[in-house]
Design a protein around this motif. Sequence first.
Motif, PDB file in Angstrom:
ATOM      1  N   VAL A 141       0.837  -1.194   0.000  1.00  0.00           N
ATOM      2  CA  VAL A 141       0.000   0.000   0.000  1.00  0.00           C
ATOM      3  C   VAL A 141       0.875   1.249   0.000  1.00  0.00           C
ATOM      4  O   VAL A 141       1.836   1.341   0.772  1.00  0.00           O
ATOM      5  CB  VAL A 141      -0.907   0.004   1.256  1.00  0.00           C
ATOM      6  CG1 VAL A 141      -1.804   1.215   1.283  1.00  0.00           C
ATOM      7  CG2 VAL A 141      -1.714  -1.283   1.346  1.00  0.00           C
ATOM      8  N   ARG A 142       0.548   2.193  -0.866  1.00  0.00           N
ATOM      9  CA  ARG A 142       1.223   3.501  -0.853  1.00  0.00           C
ATOM     10  C   ARG A 142       0.715   4.303   0.332  1.00  0.00           C
ATOM     11  O   ARG A 142      -0.493   4.411   0.545  1.00  0.00           O
ATOM     12  CB  ARG A 142       0.914   4.280  -2.143  1.00  0.00           C
ATOM     13  CG  ARG A 142       1.633   3.774  -3.335  1.00  0.00           C
ATOM     14  CD  ARG A 142       1.410   4.605  -4.590  1.00  0.00           C
ATOM     15  NE  ARG A 142       0.985   5.965  -4.347  1.00  0.00           N
ATOM     16  CZ  ARG A 142       0.026   6.588  -5.021  1.00  0.00           C
ATOM     17  NH1 ARG A 142      -0.623   5.960  -5.970  1.00  0.00           N
ATOM     18  NH2 ARG A 142      -0.278   7.832  -4.762  1.00  0.00           N
ATOM     19  N   SER A 143       1.597   4.893   1.078  1.00  0.00           N
ATOM     20  CA  SER A 143       1.186   5.666   2.256  1.00  0.00           C
ATOM     21  C   SER A 143       0.788   7.089   1.912  1.00  0.00           C
ATOM     22  O   SER A 143       0.173   7.769   2.716  1.00  0.00           O
ATOM     23  CB  SER A 143       2.299   5.671   3.302  1.00  0.00           C
ATOM     24  OG  SER A 143       3.475   6.203   2.728  1.00  0.00           O
ATOM     25  N   ASP A 144       1.099   7.553   0.701  1.00  0.00           N
ATOM     26  CA  ASP A 144       0.803   8.930   0.338  1.00  0.00           C
ATOM     27  C   ASP A 144      -0.501   9.093  -0.444  1.00  0.00           C
ATOM     28  O   ASP A 144      -0.830  10.194  -0.873  1.00  0.00           O
ATOM     29  CB  ASP A 144       1.959   9.520  -0.476  1.00  0.00           C
ATOM     30  CG  ASP A 144       2.185   8.773  -1.785  1.00  0.00           C
ATOM     31  OD1 ASP A 144       1.639   7.670  -1.963  1.00  0.00           O
ATOM     32  OD2 ASP A 144       2.920   9.302  -2.641  1.00  0.00           O
ATOM     33  N   ALA A 145      -1.268   8.028  -0.626  1.00  0.00           N
ATOM     34  CA  ALA A 145      -2.503   8.104  -1.401  1.00  0.00           C
ATOM     35  C   ALA A 145      -3.655   8.627  -0.542  1.00  0.00           C
ATOM     36  O   ALA A 145      -3.664   8.466   0.680  1.00  0.00           O
ATOM     37  CB  ALA A 145      -2.859   6.740  -1.963  1.00  0.00           C
ATOM     38  N   ALA A 146      -4.629   9.234  -1.204  1.00  0.00           N
ATOM     39  CA  ALA A 146      -5.766   9.838  -0.510  1.00  0.00           C
ATOM     40  C   ALA A 146      -6.725   8.788   0.062  1.00  0.00           C
ATOM     41  O   ALA A 146      -7.253   8.961   1.155  1.00  0.00           O
ATOM     42  CB  ALA A 146      -6.521  10.770  -1.455  1.00  0.00           C
TER      43      ALA A 146
END
Length: 148
Positions: free
Chosen positions: A51-56
């Motif tokens: 999982v990308r941590s910077d996604a909304a």
Amino acid sequence: MIDRRAVLRGAEAAAVVGLTGCSSRLVDRPSLALSAENYREEAVDLLLEVVRSDAADRSEALVYRDRVRLAPGAVGDEAWRADGVAPARPYRIEAEVRSGLEASHYHYVPDCTDGDSPYRPRVNLVLNEEPGVSFGQTTCSGEVASAP
């Protein structure tokens, strides 16, 4: 007097050149690989998510998901592997064992920033007899650094 069309063509050309430079940097980034070893005496069903941590939101953040069944003693050459999961950049790697009874996560951050390095980014998950998952990742030196 400055020709408005000439200015717009120049701006357009600059934008294309700028984007070309960015995309080539993304293409050169090595791919992250995952592996999992099962030292337990029973088979383990594992849900893995990167999982990308910077996604909304979660739907934008999820870059990889797989359900894996690890045989008892699946270590070494018998370990599960997935290559080319995603470009090597910071992620949260989530592992759920036994349908939510054991959940663990790891914050992966590549430690190599030099694109010329012979670095092969990999995160290794280890399931021991104790509940939970231990994580380790390759470093620039090629060794695996581990974390609980």
